[in-house]
Write a protein that holds these residues in place. Structure first.
Motif, mmCIF file in Angstrom:
data_model
loop_
_atom_site.group_PDB
_atom_site.id
_atom_site.type_symbol
_atom_site.label_atom_id
_atom_site.label_comp_id
_atom_site.label_asym_id
_atom_site.label_seq_id
_atom_site.Cartn_x
_atom_site.Cartn_y
_atom_site.Cartn_z
ATOM 1 N N SER A 1 0.846 -1.187 0.000
ATOM 2 C CA SER A 1 0.000 0.000 0.000
ATOM 3 C C SER A 1 0.885 1.241 0.000
ATOM 4 O O SER A 1 2.094 1.162 0.230
ATOM 5 C CB SER A 1 -0.910 0.009 1.228
ATOM 6 N N ASP A 2 0.262 2.398 -0.213
ATOM 7 C CA ASP A 2 1.026 3.643 -0.212
ATOM 8 C C ASP A 2 1.708 3.866 1.131
ATOM 9 O O ASP A 2 2.872 4.289 1.194
ATOM 10 C CB ASP A 2 0.113 4.824 -0.528
ATOM 11 N N SER A 3 1.005 3.592 2.215
ATOM 12 C CA SER A 3 1.583 3.807 3.545
ATOM 13 C C SER A 3 2.734 2.835 3.804
ATOM 14 O O SER A 3 3.753 3.201 4.412
ATOM 15 C CB SER A 3 0.516 3.664 4.627
ATOM 16 N N GLU A 4 2.600 1.589 3.332
ATOM 17 C CA GLU A 4 3.673 0.605 3.509
ATOM 18 C C GLU A 4 4.893 0.976 2.678
ATOM 19 O O GLU A 4 6.042 0.814 3.123
ATOM 20 C CB GLU A 4 3.168 -0.783 3.121
ATOM 21 N N LEU A 5 4.670 1.478 1.465
ATOM 22 C CA LEU A 5 5.783 1.905 0.620
ATOM 23 C C LEU A 5 6.503 3.100 1.240
ATOM 24 O O LEU A 5 7.732 3.199 1.193
ATOM 25 C CB LEU A 5 5.288 2.236 -0.787
ATOM 26 N N GLU A 6 5.747 3.995 1.838
ATOM 27 C CA GLU A 6 6.350 5.155 2.487
ATOM 28 C C GLU A 6 7.233 4.726 3.660
ATOM 29 O O GLU A 6 8.330 5.262 3.859
ATOM 30 C CB GLU A 6 5.270 6.118 2.968
ATOM 31 N N LEU A 7 6.783 3.735 4.420
ATOM 32 C CA LEU A 7 7.588 3.221 5.530
ATOM 33 C C LEU A 7 8.874 2.587 5.022
ATOM 34 O O LEU A 7 9.951 2.763 5.614
ATOM 35 C CB LEU A 7 6.782 2.201 6.343
ATOM 36 N N LEU A 8 8.770 1.839 3.908
ATOM 37 C CA LEU A 8 9.958 1.225 3.308
ATOM 38 C C LEU A 8 10.935 2.298 2.848
ATOM 39 O O LEU A 8 12.153 2.182 3.052
ATOM 40 C CB LEU A 8 9.549 0.335 2.135
ATOM 41 N N ALA A 9 10.416 3.356 2.233
ATOM 42 C CA ALA A 9 11.266 4.447 1.756
ATOM 43 C C ALA A 9 11.975 5.138 2.912
ATOM 44 O O ALA A 9 13.162 5.485 2.818
ATOM 45 C CB ALA A 9 10.429 5.453 0.959
ATOM 46 N N ARG A 10 11.267 5.341 4.013
ATOM 47 C CA ARG A 10 11.887 5.977 5.177
ATOM 48 C C ARG A 10 12.994 5.105 5.755
ATOM 49 O O ARG A 10 14.057 5.604 6.138
ATOM 50 C CB ARG A 10 10.825 6.244 6.242
ATOM 51 N N GLU A 11 12.746 3.801 5.821
ATOM 52 C CA GLU A 11 13.769 2.885 6.327
ATOM 53 C C GLU A 11 14.990 2.894 5.411
ATOM 54 O O GLU A 11 16.140 2.920 5.878
ATOM 55 C CB GLU A 11 13.203 1.464 6.435
ATOM 56 N N SER A 12 14.743 2.905 4.099
ATOM 57 C CA SER A 12 15.831 2.939 3.125
ATOM 58 C C SER A 12 16.667 4.202 3.280
ATOM 59 O O SER A 12 17.904 4.155 3.270
ATOM 60 C CB SER A 12 15.254 2.855 1.714
ATOM 61 N N ALA A 13 16.003 5.346 3.440
ATOM 62 C CA ALA A 13 16.719 6.609 3.596
ATOM 63 C C ALA A 13 17.558 6.604 4.872
ATOM 64 O O ALA A 13 18.710 7.067 4.879
ATOM 65 C CB ALA A 13 15.728 7.769 3.611
ATOM 66 N N ALA A 14 17.017 6.087 5.951
ATOM 67 C CA ALA A 14 17.738 6.058 7.223
ATOM 68 C C ALA A 14 18.975 5.163 7.134
ATOM 69 O O ALA A 14 20.051 5.515 7.643
ATOM 70 C CB ALA A 14 16.804 5.564 8.332
ATOM 71 N N ILE A 15 18.832 4.023 6.479
ATOM 72 C CA ILE A 15 19.977 3.107 6.318
ATOM 73 C C ILE A 15 21.053 3.749 5.455
ATOM 74 O O ILE A 15 22.252 3.641 5.741
ATOM 75 C CB ILE A 15 19.498 1.775 5.710
ATOM 76 N N THR A 16 20.642 4.453 4.403
ATOM 77 C CA THR A 16 21.605 5.114 3.533
ATOM 78 C C THR A 16 22.409 6.157 4.295
ATOM 79 O O THR A 16 23.635 6.253 4.157
ATOM 80 C CB THR A 16 20.888 5.780 2.340
ATOM 81 N N ARG A 17 21.730 6.952 5.108
ATOM 82 C CA ARG A 17 22.431 7.969 5.892
ATOM 83 C C ARG A 17 23.403 7.309 6.882
ATOM 84 O O ARG A 17 24.499 7.821 7.127
ATOM 85 C CB ARG A 17 21.420 8.833 6.662
ATOM 86 N N ARG A 18 22.988 6.170 7.454
ATOM 87 C CA ARG A 18 23.820 5.495 8.447
ATOM 88 C C ARG A 18 25.115 4.983 7.815
ATOM 89 O O ARG A 18 26.186 5.060 8.426
ATOM 90 C CB ARG A 18 23.042 4.335 9.061
ATOM 91 N N TYR A 19 25.028 4.459 6.602
ATOM 92 C CA TYR A 19 26.199 3.845 5.963
ATOM 93 C C TYR A 19 26.991 4.826 5.098
ATOM 94 O O TYR A 19 28.204 4.656 4.930
ATOM 95 C CB TYR A 19 25.757 2.656 5.100
ATOM 96 N N PHE A 20 26.339 5.825 4.505
ATOM 97 C CA PHE A 20 27.010 6.700 3.538
ATOM 98 C C PHE A 20 26.962 8.175 3.914
ATOM 99 O O PHE A 20 27.545 9.003 3.199
ATOM 100 C CB PHE A 20 26.386 6.519 2.150
ATOM 101 N N GLY A 21 26.280 8.520 4.999
ATOM 102 C CA GLY A 21 26.132 9.924 5.336
ATOM 103 C C GLY A 21 25.257 10.638 4.323
ATOM 104 O O GLY A 21 24.523 10.018 3.556
ATOM 105 N N ARG A 22 25.364 11.963 4.292
ATOM 106 C CA ARG A 22 24.554 12.749 3.348
ATOM 107 C C ARG A 22 25.392 13.113 2.117
ATOM 108 O O ARG A 22 25.576 14.278 1.782
ATOM 109 C CB ARG A 22 24.010 13.996 4.034
ATOM 110 N N THR A 23 25.917 12.087 1.468
ATOM 111 C CA THR A 23 26.798 12.310 0.324
ATOM 112 C C THR A 23 26.219 11.695 -0.941
ATOM 113 O O THR A 23 25.427 10.745 -0.891
ATOM 114 C CB THR A 23 28.189 11.704 0.580
#
Length: 370
Positions: free
Chosen positions: A29-51
């Motif tokens: 669903s849209d809400s589930e996809l949004e949660l996945l996107a937020r998790e993806s963004a958080a993991i990216t920042r954790r491993y790569f920073g804001r680069t």
């Protein structure tokens, strides 16, 4: 043991990692996809920073001996072709450097007469003192052929399998050495053994069912992380774009599912780089850049001489491998790009999104100092 010999079993007997990835690809669903996107963004920042690592492709040649149904460079297509001379390559590189890039991907069609190992080595040597990071996207080679290119100064190799579905691969690749599915599939392993420190893989979405392609791609990522662990692994998710030959995708990947796939890759494989090219529109690139992408191109040209008009005097028209008189003033492109913004505009937009464009993150002096 190689990945080509394990591909069927990897997909049939899924590891827990691939089971997790498969679950993330299920309809949401849209809400589930949004949660996945937020998790993806958080993991990216954790491993790569804001680069965001920036790169530009430099096309050396659009000569090709392969007949590929979807590719603008296919020998079947009647297009203007050229192979740049070494100093013409240098002129293109100087322009790209002037745009800020310090990471260049050298790209060429497959034609041993024009794009030999010696030609590539001379290109790399000419550019290595100018460009800190040089990668290749060229025809698959033997291990022994890769070694001189690494020694000349190339540090990365990109090779897309196009499609992991064997019957579709056979249908799409009509003639030429690219017909050999296993030879291409095992190319990243040969590149790793030769000493490349960055290895990029990907599937060309639009040729086969996207979920099946994604599962095979994920299996390949898992295999390379286990067996080529000293190299940085990057993944690209190119979607078919208009090109000479007028091929139309038979299994298109919609934007929504594209975003889901990108986020699923990031959540499943936190350490890999994810590449986004100018094939995608500026709106989509802006939307997904913070979600999981770590490497982007900008201001790209997909034809030899596209940045500065080099090679005009050697243009020739090729029809089914036969040269005829040239009519035109610029070699034709591999595919049409979508995001045509210049690099400085893309960089400014990334900063607005809270990301910092990184133009240089590697120098050979690091190894010399070590």
């Amino acid at each position: 043991m190689s990945f080509s010999s394990e591909l069927a079993n990897q997909i049939r007997y899924r590891s827990p990692i691939l089971e997790k990835f498969d679950a993330l690809l299920s309809p949401r669903s849209d809400s589930e996809l949004e949660l996945l996107a937020r998790e993806s963004a958080a993991i990216t920042r954790r491993y790569f920073g804001r680069t965001m690592r920036m790169f530009a492709p430099l096309y050396l040649s659009n000569e090709c001996i392969n007949s590929c149904a979807y590719c603008g460079f296919s020998r079947e297509n009647a297009i203007l072709r050229v192979t740049l001379e070494i100093e013409e390559v240098a002129a293109e590189a100087l322009y790209i450097l002037g745009q800020g890039f310090r990471n260049i991907l050298l790209v060429a069609g497959e034609h041993p007469k024009f794009v030999s190992g010696d030609y590539l080595k001379r290109c790399i040597r000419r550019l290595s003192s100018m460009v800190p990071s040089l990668s290749l996207e060229v025809a698959p080679m033997e291990l022994a052929e890769y070694v001189p290119l690494v020694h000349a100064g190339a540090e990365g190799l990109v090779v897309y399998q196009e499609t992991y579905h064997r019957p579709t691969y056979a249908d799409m690749h009509l003639a030429g050495p690219k017909k050999n599915f296993d030879w291409r599939l095992d190319c990243p392993e040969r590149a790793y053994q030769a000493g490349f420190r960055r290895i990029g893989i990907g599937a060309l979405f639009g040729l086969w069912h996207w979920r099946e392609e994604a599962m095979a791609l994920a299996a390949h990522v898992e295999y390379l992380l286990r067996n080529c662990w000293k190299a940085q692994i990057t993944v690209s998710l190119p979607r078919l774009r208009p090109a000479a030959g007028d091929f139309h995708p038979t299994h298109p990947l919609p934007d929504r599912e594209f975003i889901q796939l990108l986020c699923a890759l990031r959540v499943t494989f936190p350490q890999i780089g994810i590449v986004l090219s100018t094939r995608e529109s500026e709106a989509l690139r802006d939307a997904v850049a913070p979600l999981g992408v770590t490497m982007m191109s900008a201001g790209s040209h997909t034809e030899p001489g596209g940045y500065t008009g080099q090679g005009k005097q050697n243009l020739h028209h090729t029809t089914r491998g036969r040269q005829v008189a040239a009519v035109g003033d610029l070699a034709e492109s591999q595919f049409a790009i979508s995001d045509e913004r210049p690099p400085h505009v893309v960089a400014a937009r990334l900063r607005e999104l809270g990301l910092e464009p990184v133009w240089k993150d590697w120098d050979a002096a690091i190894l010399n100092a070590a």
